[in-house]
Design a protein around this motif. Sequence first.
Motif, short mmCIF file in Angstrom:
data_model
loop_
_atom_site.label_atom_id
_atom_site.label_comp_id
_atom_site.label_asym_id
_atom_site.label_seq_id
_atom_site.Cartn_x
_atom_site.Cartn_y
_atom_site.Cartn_z
N ALA A 142 0.85 -1.21 0.00
CA ALA A 142 0.00 0.00 0.00
C ALA A 142 0.88 1.25 0.00
CB ALA A 142 -0.92 0.00 1.22
N TRP A 143 0.45 2.24 -0.80
CA TRP A 143 1.17 3.52 -0.82
C TRP A 143 0.81 4.33 0.42
CZ3 TRP A 143 4.66 5.42 -4.38
CH2 TRP A 143 4.86 4.63 -5.52
N PRO A 144 1.77 5.15 0.94
CA PRO A 144 1.44 6.02 2.09
C PRO A 144 0.41 7.07 1.69
CG PRO A 144 3.60 6.56 1.21
CD PRO A 144 3.16 5.31 0.51
N SER B 19 11.40 4.94 5.15
CA SER B 19 12.10 4.13 4.14
C SER B 19 12.55 2.80 4.67
CB SER B 19 13.31 4.91 3.61
OG SER B 19 12.92 6.13 3.04
N GLU B 20 12.72 2.70 5.99
CA GLU B 20 13.28 1.48 6.55
C GLU B 20 12.50 0.22 6.18
OE1 GLU B 20 14.59 -0.28 10.94
OE2 GLU B 20 14.00 1.80 10.69
N PRO B 21 11.17 0.19 6.37
CA PRO B 21 10.46 -1.03 5.98
C PRO B 21 10.50 -1.27 4.47
CG PRO B 21 8.92 0.71 6.58
CD PRO B 21 10.26 1.18 6.98
N LEU B 22 10.55 -0.17 3.66
CA LEU B 22 10.64 -0.35 2.21
C LEU B 22 11.97 -0.96 1.82
CD1 LEU B 22 9.05 3.01 0.99
CD2 LEU B 22 7.97 0.76 1.16
N VAL B 23 13.05 -0.47 2.49
CA VAL B 23 14.38 -1.03 2.21
C VAL B 23 14.42 -2.50 2.60
CG1 VAL B 23 16.81 -0.93 2.85
CG2 VAL B 23 15.55 1.19 2.42
N ASP B 24 13.82 -2.81 3.78
CA ASP B 24 13.78 -4.21 4.20
C ASP B 24 13.02 -5.07 3.18
OD1 ASP B 24 15.19 -3.54 6.45
OD2 ASP B 24 13.43 -3.44 7.76
N GLU B 25 11.92 -4.53 2.70
CA GLU B 25 11.14 -5.29 1.72
C GLU B 25 11.91 -5.47 0.42
OE1 GLU B 25 6.74 -5.25 -0.43
OE2 GLU B 25 7.23 -3.78 1.11
#
Length: 343
Positions: free
Chosen positions: A2-4, A75-81
């Motif tokens: 999902a987009w923010p 960005s942290e969860p996006l980087v993890d993903e």
Amino acid sequence: MAWPAQLTETSLAVYRHAAATGQVSVESVVSTFAWSRTDAERACATLLSLRLLEPGRQPGTFVPVHPDRARALASEPLVDEILVRRSAIEFTNRQLERAAQALSDTVRIGPDGDGIRVVSDPVQVRREINEMLLACTEEVLVTQPGGARGPLPDPIDPGLLRPGVRCRILRQHTVRANLGMRTYAKVIADHGGQVRTTGDALEHLLLVDGSAVLPLAPPQEPESGSVVLTHAPVVEFLRRGFDRAWSYATPYAGDCDDDYRRISAEIRMSVLRLMAAGLKDEAIAHRLGLATRTCRRHVAAIMEELNVTSRFQAGVRIAELGLLPLNEDVSVAGRGSDSYPFW
């Protein structure tokens, strides 16, 4: 994924208010901006999703977060993903590389696993060969002894070949006396193919592009079956052997054969050579593609010309007269009758 939530002017107004006062709550937003509680909750939720607000010490309160820190937190969860997905991609690629290797092995070895398959039914052999010929795109190569008929078809029907497919047929010299072979050689020539003959021993062999077919056992054994080979290194080995034997063979177009006298003398010399090597009539006949009766006539004529009554005397007389070159390797000439000329 999902987009923010989108940062609106309403949400920016709440963020500026939080930065100015140090903290906000849904109630303070309602009272400050005279908004409905729903609008206040929506604005705060947007800022929370963007990490521009985080829960304060007091329940129901929120404190502002600097945009640089919010950027790192968001960005942290996006980087993890991204890292997880990249690992998944690498894992998938490794699996596909294994599949690609398996495919490469199948192409190299052949669809039959080890590249060797036995077909015992003559009808099935004929059917598979016809399918190979119809699907052939490059070249058909045939070696066939002069007399014996084996499980492979005789002759190959050139009408099954596509235009442009090369066909080369290697037979023994003795077929030059066969009227049917003369007609067949002309048909092959009309289709762009070539026929050559040799004085060496031959075995049944058919090469069609990347496949080879050969008898499972000597043609004297009934119902011996055939072997279909698709193992690329083996097929290429047989192809190279055929090319070597072909390079020493004599062209034959089926016309009036001006070379037949010379070739007849070559056959007679081959009989002489194999007699000196100690082979019996049947073995000589099989090796040279002669009928046993014809071979015996040659042997009898040779012994009469030498004025001898036994093979031993013939061997001695051959040596005395020097009929064979001094460097003639009769042991090679007399190797097993089931040998290929290029092995």
